[in-house]
Motif scaffolding. Sequence first.
Motif, PDB file in Angstrom:
ATOM      1  N   ALA A 115      -0.653  -8.510   1.965  1.00  0.00           N
ATOM      2  CA  ALA A 115      -1.189  -7.319   2.638  1.00  0.00           C
ATOM      3  C   ALA A 115      -0.063  -6.469   3.213  1.00  0.00           C
ATOM      4  O   ALA A 115      -0.078  -5.238   3.100  1.00  0.00           O
ATOM      5  N   ALA A 116       0.939  -7.105   3.812  1.00  0.00           N
ATOM      6  CA  ALA A 116       2.066  -6.373   4.393  1.00  0.00           C
ATOM      7  C   ALA A 116       2.836  -5.615   3.316  1.00  0.00           C
ATOM      8  O   ALA A 116       3.195  -4.443   3.499  1.00  0.00           O
ATOM      9  N   GLU A 117       3.082  -6.261   2.188  1.00  0.00           N
ATOM     10  CA  GLU A 117       3.807  -5.604   1.102  1.00  0.00           C
ATOM     11  C   GLU A 117       2.982  -4.463   0.504  1.00  0.00           C
ATOM     12  O   GLU A 117       3.528  -3.413   0.153  1.00  0.00           O
ATOM     13  N   THR A 118       1.677  -4.649   0.398  1.00  0.00           N
ATOM     14  CA  THR A 118       0.808  -3.582  -0.089  1.00  0.00           C
ATOM     15  C   THR A 118       0.876  -2.384   0.849  1.00  0.00           C
ATOM     16  O   THR A 118       0.965  -1.236   0.406  1.00  0.00           O
ATOM     17  N   LEU A 119       0.837  -2.646   2.149  1.00  0.00           N
ATOM     18  CA  LEU A 119       0.927  -1.573   3.150  1.00  0.00           C
ATOM     19  C   LEU A 119       2.189  -0.750   2.952  1.00  0.00           C
ATOM     20  O   LEU A 119       2.130   0.476   2.822  1.00  0.00           O
ATOM     21  N   VAL A 120       3.334  -1.395   2.916  1.00  0.00           N
ATOM     22  CA  VAL A 120       4.587  -0.638   2.868  1.00  0.00           C
ATOM     23  C   VAL A 120       4.743   0.108   1.546  1.00  0.00           C
ATOM     24  O   VAL A 120       5.286   1.215   1.514  1.00  0.00           O
ATOM     25  N   LEU A 121       4.240  -0.458   0.459  1.00  0.00           N
ATOM     26  CA  LEU A 121       4.329   0.230  -0.830  1.00  0.00           C
ATOM     27  C   LEU A 121       3.400   1.445  -0.902  1.00  0.00           C
ATOM     28  O   LEU A 121       3.643   2.370  -1.667  1.00  0.00           O
ATOM     29  N   ALA A 122       2.344   1.453  -0.096  1.00  0.00           N
ATOM     30  CA  ALA A 122       1.395   2.571  -0.100  1.00  0.00           C
ATOM     31  C   ALA A 122       1.876   3.750   0.743  1.00  0.00           C
ATOM     32  O   ALA A 122       1.348   4.850   0.619  1.00  0.00           O
ATOM     33  N   LEU A 123       2.880   3.539   1.587  1.00  0.00           N
ATOM     34  CA  LEU A 123       3.364   4.605   2.472  1.00  0.00           C
ATOM     35  C   LEU A 123       4.342   5.536   1.768  1.00  0.00           C
ATOM     36  O   LEU A 123       5.067   5.111   0.860  1.00  0.00           O
ATOM     37  N   ASP A 124       4.391   6.779   2.206  1.00  0.00           N
ATOM     38  CA  ASP A 124       5.373   7.745   1.722  1.00  0.00           C
ATOM     39  C   ASP A 124       6.745   7.281   2.213  1.00  0.00           C
ATOM     40  O   ASP A 124       6.952   7.145   3.416  1.00  0.00           O
ATOM     41  N   PRO A 125       7.705   7.027   1.320  1.00  0.00           N
ATOM     42  CA  PRO A 125       9.010   6.546   1.768  1.00  0.00           C
ATOM     43  C   PRO A 125       9.854   7.611   2.483  1.00  0.00           C
ATOM     44  O   PRO A 125      10.778   7.272   3.213  1.00  0.00           O
ATOM     45  N   PHE A 126       9.537   8.873   2.285  1.00  0.00           N
ATOM     46  CA  PHE A 126      10.264   9.969   2.926  1.00  0.00           C
ATOM     47  C   PHE A 126       9.274  10.973   3.513  1.00  0.00           C
ATOM     48  O   PHE A 126       9.188  12.108   3.043  1.00  0.00           O
ATOM     49  N   PRO A 127       8.543  10.564   4.547  1.00  0.00           N
ATOM     50  CA  PRO A 127       7.535  11.475   5.097  1.00  0.00           C
ATOM     51  C   PRO A 127       8.187  12.665   5.794  1.00  0.00           C
ATOM     52  O   PRO A 127       9.256  12.540   6.392  1.00  0.00           O
ATOM     53  N   ARG A 128       7.550  13.817   5.677  1.00  0.00           N
ATOM     54  CA  ARG A 128       8.048  15.032   6.333  1.00  0.00           C
ATOM     55  C   ARG A 128       6.955  15.624   7.202  1.00  0.00           C
ATOM     56  O   ARG A 128       5.838  15.808   6.753  1.00  0.00           O
ATOM     57  N   GLY A 129       7.337  15.929   8.440  1.00  0.00           N
ATOM     58  CA  GLY A 129       6.414  16.519   9.385  1.00  0.00           C
ATOM     59  C   GLY A 129       6.394  18.026   9.280  1.00  0.00           C
ATOM     60  O   GLY A 129       7.142  18.633   8.492  1.00  0.00           O
TER      61      GLY A 129
END
Length: 172
Positions: free
Chosen positions: A124-138
Amino acid sequence: MTPEFSRPERLDTIGGEARTVSITADAEERRRLAGRFGLLSIERLDATFAVRRDAAAIHAEGRVTADVTQACSVTGDPLPASVDEAVALRFVQPSESGEEVELGEDALDTIEIEGGAIDLGEAAAETLVLALDPFPRGPRAAEFLREAGVVSEDQAGPFSALAALKGKLGKR
């Protein structure tokens, strides 16, 4: 090393009929995972899996949901993000030959079993991090970059040089 969010399911408890397993990370697990993944915080991390065994593998299918706060990759500003990700995993015994196996595009994610259990928390933890934008911009990122003199991709790419050349040739 024991993962921050470990929820092992012993192999001898997994049968041929699907069994639902729901897991939730507690506050300390979320704090430690946020540190590991470089997140400002993880407010919630839940997963539900249908776990079953067949002759070749253990299958875990379900959903991972989470609410996190990432840092903008440009300004560092906090950015809330939510994850609602379907997951389909196949846990297999380690290959005796040591050869790598090529999987098709539609193949489930395959994880080798270590010891006598599968770790649904780490999955679950690995799925979470892979689903996130690696370079999010505000919302302030573009303005911040412009003020710092950083040109946009369309201004810096190879086509920008051609556009500038075309502009010069057109004036003749």
